[in-house]
Motif scaffolding. Structure first.
Motif, PDB file in Angstrom:
ATOM      1  N   VAL A  57      21.401  13.009  -7.622  1.00  0.00           N
ATOM      2  CA  VAL A  57      20.331  12.225  -8.204  1.00  0.00           C
ATOM      3  C   VAL A  57      20.711  10.489  -7.914  1.00  0.00           C
ATOM      4  O   VAL A  57      19.796  10.023  -7.771  1.00  0.00           O
ATOM      5  N   LEU A  58      21.772  10.133  -8.293  1.00  0.00           N
ATOM      6  CA  LEU A  58      22.073   8.734  -7.838  1.00  0.00           C
ATOM      7  C   LEU A  58      21.888   8.137  -6.505  1.00  0.00           C
ATOM      8  O   LEU A  58      21.240   7.131  -6.151  1.00  0.00           O
ATOM      9  N   GLY A  59      22.001   9.210  -5.582  1.00  0.00           N
ATOM     10  CA  GLY A  59      21.680   9.118  -4.076  1.00  0.00           C
ATOM     11  C   GLY A  59      20.408   8.919  -4.002  1.00  0.00           C
ATOM     12  O   GLY A  59      19.749   8.035  -3.392  1.00  0.00           O
ATOM     13  N   LEU A  60      19.453   9.763  -4.502  1.00  0.00           N
ATOM     14  CA  LEU A  60      18.047   9.772  -4.662  1.00  0.00           C
ATOM     15  C   LEU A  60      17.533   8.480  -5.221  1.00  0.00           C
ATOM     16  O   LEU A  60      16.874   7.875  -4.465  1.00  0.00           O
ATOM     17  N   LEU A  61      18.261   7.873  -6.178  1.00  0.00           N
ATOM     18  CA  LEU A  61      17.790   6.588  -6.610  1.00  0.00           C
ATOM     19  C   LEU A  61      18.130   5.289  -5.675  1.00  0.00           C
ATOM     20  O   LEU A  61      17.323   4.756  -5.525  1.00  0.00           O
ATOM     21  N   TYR A  62      19.108   5.451  -5.143  1.00  0.00           N
ATOM     22  CA  TYR A  62      19.571   4.572  -4.205  1.00  0.00           C
ATOM     23  C   TYR A  62      18.452   4.523  -2.884  1.00  0.00           C
ATOM     24  O   TYR A  62      18.146   3.463  -2.414  1.00  0.00           O
ATOM     25  N   ILE A  63      18.187   5.727  -2.619  1.00  0.00           N
ATOM     26  CA  ILE A  63      17.174   5.931  -1.497  1.00  0.00           C
ATOM     27  C   ILE A  63      15.779   5.146  -1.881  1.00  0.00           C
ATOM     28  O   ILE A  63      15.301   4.540  -1.015  1.00  0.00           O
ATOM     29  N   SER A  64      15.342   5.387  -3.192  1.00  0.00           N
ATOM     30  CA  SER A  64      14.268   4.809  -3.646  1.00  0.00           C
ATOM     31  C   SER A  64      14.359   3.081  -3.701  1.00  0.00           C
ATOM     32  O   SER A  64      13.482   2.625  -3.411  1.00  0.00           O
ATOM     33  N   LEU A  65      15.616   2.674  -4.160  1.00  0.00           N
ATOM     34  CA  LEU A  65      15.614   1.519  -4.051  1.00  0.00           C
ATOM     35  C   LEU A  65      16.004   0.710  -2.538  1.00  0.00           C
ATOM     36  O   LEU A  65      15.101  -0.246  -2.469  1.00  0.00           O
ATOM     37  N   THR A  66      16.207   1.441  -1.587  1.00  0.00           N
ATOM     38  CA  THR A  66      16.385   1.252  -0.135  1.00  0.00           C
ATOM     39  C   THR A  66      14.861   1.253   0.510  1.00  0.00           C
ATOM     40  O   THR A  66      14.385   0.255   1.095  1.00  0.00           O
ATOM     41  N   TRP A  67      13.961   2.058  -0.224  1.00  0.00           N
ATOM     42  CA  TRP A  67      12.617   2.108   0.168  1.00  0.00           C
ATOM     43  C   TRP A  67      11.946   0.791  -0.130  1.00  0.00           C
ATOM     44  O   TRP A  67      11.259   0.103   0.477  1.00  0.00           O
ATOM     45  N   GLY A  68      12.191   0.492  -1.276  1.00  0.00           N
ATOM     46  CA  GLY A  68      11.525  -0.821  -1.858  1.00  0.00           C
ATOM     47  C   GLY A  68      11.976  -2.159  -1.168  1.00  0.00           C
ATOM     48  O   GLY A  68      11.136  -2.993  -0.692  1.00  0.00           O
ATOM     49  N   LEU A  69      13.227  -2.201  -0.613  1.00  0.00           N
ATOM     50  CA  LEU A  69      13.969  -3.339   0.077  1.00  0.00           C
ATOM     51  C   LEU A  69      13.379  -3.277   1.303  1.00  0.00           C
ATOM     52  O   LEU A  69      13.285  -4.261   2.032  1.00  0.00           O
ATOM     53  N   ILE A  70      13.300  -2.184   2.079  1.00  0.00           N
ATOM     54  CA  ILE A  70      12.664  -1.898   3.321  1.00  0.00           C
ATOM     55  C   ILE A  70      11.118  -2.733   3.412  1.00  0.00           C
ATOM     56  O   ILE A  70      10.865  -3.322   4.336  1.00  0.00           O
ATOM     57  N   LEU A  71      10.431  -2.282   2.230  1.00  0.00           N
ATOM     58  CA  LEU A  71       9.014  -2.861   2.167  1.00  0.00           C
ATOM     59  C   LEU A  71       9.000  -4.352   2.015  1.00  0.00           C
ATOM     60  O   LEU A  71       8.002  -5.010   2.396  1.00  0.00           O
ATOM     61  N   MET A  72      10.278  -4.851   1.537  1.00  0.00           N
ATOM     62  CA  MET A  72      10.248  -6.474   1.333  1.00  0.00           C
ATOM     63  C   MET A  72      10.461  -6.910   2.658  1.00  0.00           C
ATOM     64  O   MET A  72      10.396  -8.386   2.740  1.00  0.00           O
ATOM     65  N   GLY A  73      10.589  -6.427   3.693  1.00  0.00           N
ATOM     66  CA  GLY A  73      11.002  -6.884   4.829  1.00  0.00           C
ATOM     67  C   GLY A  73      12.403  -7.498   5.301  1.00  0.00           C
ATOM     68  O   GLY A  73      13.441  -7.060   4.600  1.00  0.00           O
ATOM     69  N   ASN A  74      12.424  -8.592   5.938  1.00  0.00           N
ATOM     70  CA  ASN A  74      13.691  -9.305   6.196  1.00  0.00           C
ATOM     71  C   ASN A  74      14.233  -9.749   4.848  1.00  0.00           C
ATOM     72  O   ASN A  74      15.727  -9.975   4.830  1.00  0.00           O
ATOM     73  N   ALA A  75      13.842 -10.046   3.589  1.00  0.00           N
ATOM     74  CA  ALA A  75      14.432 -10.469   2.670  1.00  0.00           C
ATOM     75  C   ALA A  75      15.107  -9.295   1.771  1.00  0.00           C
ATOM     76  O   ALA A  75      15.933  -9.796   1.391  1.00  0.00           O
ATOM     77  N   GLY A  76      15.001  -8.076   2.399  1.00  0.00           N
ATOM     78  CA  GLY A  76      15.951  -7.102   1.504  1.00  0.00           C
ATOM     79  C   GLY A  76      16.806  -6.360   2.327  1.00  0.00           C
ATOM     80  O   GLY A  76      17.417  -5.574   2.119  1.00  0.00           O
ATOM     81  N   GLN A  77      16.857  -6.993   3.969  1.00  0.00           N
ATOM     82  CA  GLN A  77      17.689  -6.167   4.713  1.00  0.00           C
ATOM     83  C   GLN A  77      19.268  -6.376   4.495  1.00  0.00           C
ATOM     84  O   GLN A  77      19.912  -5.176   4.435  1.00  0.00           O
ATOM     85  N   SER A  78      19.829  -7.252   3.843  1.00  0.00           N
ATOM     86  CA  SER A  78      21.239  -7.359   3.348  1.00  0.00           C
ATOM     87  C   SER A  78      21.308  -6.138   2.373  1.00  0.00           C
ATOM     88  O   SER A  78      22.414  -5.483   2.109  1.00  0.00           O
ATOM     89  N   GLY A  79      20.314  -6.245   1.408  1.00  0.00           N
ATOM     90  CA  GLY A  79      20.418  -5.010   0.419  1.00  0.00           C
ATOM     91  C   GLY A  79      20.254  -3.693   0.783  1.00  0.00           C
ATOM     92  O   GLY A  79      20.857  -2.794   0.385  1.00  0.00           O
ATOM     93  N   PRO A  94       0.858  -1.357  -0.019  1.00  0.00           N
ATOM     94  CA  PRO A  94      -0.097  -0.035   0.051  1.00  0.00           C
ATOM     95  C   PRO A  94       0.844   1.200   0.093  1.00  0.00           C
ATOM     96  O   PRO A  94       0.307   2.504  -0.468  1.00  0.00           O
ATOM     97  N   MET A  95       1.993   1.136   0.346  1.00  0.00           N
ATOM     98  CA  MET A  95       2.951   2.355   0.418  1.00  0.00           C
ATOM     99  C   MET A  95       3.584   2.750  -0.918  1.00  0.00           C
ATOM    100  O   MET A  95       4.130   3.596  -1.069  1.00  0.00           O
ATOM    101  N   ILE A  96       3.159   1.929  -1.928  1.00  0.00           N
ATOM    102  CA  ILE A  96       3.865   1.996  -3.279  1.00  0.00           C
ATOM    103  C   ILE A  96       2.479   2.488  -4.329  1.00  0.00           C
ATOM    104  O   ILE A  96       1.822   1.435  -4.309  1.00  0.00           O
ATOM    105  N   PRO A  97       2.305   3.771  -4.527  1.00  0.00           N
ATOM    106  CA  PRO A  97       0.949   3.940  -5.559  1.00  0.00           C
ATOM    107  C   PRO A  97       1.345   3.040  -6.656  1.00  0.00           C
ATOM    108  O   PRO A  97       2.451   2.684  -7.669  1.00  0.00           O
ATOM    109  N   GLY A  98       0.290   2.381  -7.297  1.00  0.00           N
ATOM    110  CA  GLY A  98       0.358   1.286  -8.210  1.00  0.00           C
ATOM    111  C   GLY A  98       0.555   1.958  -9.621  1.00  0.00           C
ATOM    112  O   GLY A  98       1.305   1.124 -10.335  1.00  0.00           O
ATOM    113  N   PHE A  99       0.347   3.270  -9.766  1.00  0.00           N
ATOM    114  CA  PHE A  99       0.860   3.857 -11.008  1.00  0.00           C
ATOM    115  C   PHE A  99       2.230   3.962 -11.403  1.00  0.00           C
ATOM    116  O   PHE A  99       2.964   4.295 -12.383  1.00  0.00           O
ATOM    117  N   MET A 100       2.980   4.083 -10.008  1.00  0.00           N
ATOM    118  CA  MET A 100       4.317   4.347 -10.000  1.00  0.00           C
ATOM    119  C   MET A 100       5.187   3.236 -10.685  1.00  0.00           C
ATOM    120  O   MET A 100       6.342   3.393 -11.132  1.00  0.00           O
TER     121      MET A 100
END
Length: 173
Positions: free
Chosen positions: A122-144, A85-91
């Motif tokens: 901008v690369l830092g912002l992109l990595y923050i967005s990737l981090t956001w997605g990994l956090i939403l994955m829970g434990n599966a994304g923690q090493s990432g 729910p934290m990621i808008p579907g259109f995005m």
């Protein structure tokens, strides 16, 4: 360091260049990998490094790159993120389309020194967005998340060393 000692500008220049090269290589290759696919092919099995004469076959995995193989977000992760729910579907389709090319373009601008500070930011912002997605994955994304945190530290170091950043095409930004 006493007040009379000057900083080692050559070492700082080398440090800035190494950070820039590492970040550029990481971004470019990560973007290129979004165009990779693997296929299985049957081939003659090798015996002592040479194709055998007995007709023995083996299955080999071959990695190739193609525009039509592009996947910004792997299918399994797309399904995971679609349920968030934290990621808008259109995005998701936009992010999927932009991620690989953005990594390649940012990597090239950092490598060539085109608006390095802005490109690093901008690369830092992109990595923050990737981090956001990994956090939403829970434990599966923690090493990432930890790896991306390390990337962020290298970006911060590259930004901190910017005054020693040489060999740039466009240094202003």
């Amino acid at each position: 360091m006493s007040t009379s000692e000057k900083p080692d500008t050559l070492a700082l220049t080398y440090g800035a260049l190494l950070a820039r090269l590492w970040l550029a290589a990481r971004a470019i290759q990560t973007g290129v990998e979004k165009f990779a696919t693997t296929t299985e092919v049957e081939r003659l099995a090798l015996v002592d490094g040479k194709p055998n004469d007995y007709g023995l076959m083996e299955t080999a995995t071959v990695k190739t790159y193609a525009l039509d193989a592009y996947k910004g977000i792997p299918d399994g992760l797309s399904e995971t993120f679609a349920d968030q729910p934290m990621i808008p579907g259109f995005m998701l389709p936009i992010y999927n389309a932009v991620l690989g090319p953005a990594l390649i373009i940012l990597g090239l601008t950092i490598l060539l020194g085109i608006a390095s500070r802005t490109s690093l930011f901008v690369l830092g912002l992109l990595y923050i967005s990737l981090t956001w997605g990994l956090i939403l994955m829970g434990n599966a994304g923690q090493s990432g998340v930890a790896w991306l945190g390390t990337h962020m530290l290298i970006i911060i170091a590259a930004l901190a060393l910017h005054r020693h950043n040489r060999f740039c095409i466009l240094k202003k930004w």
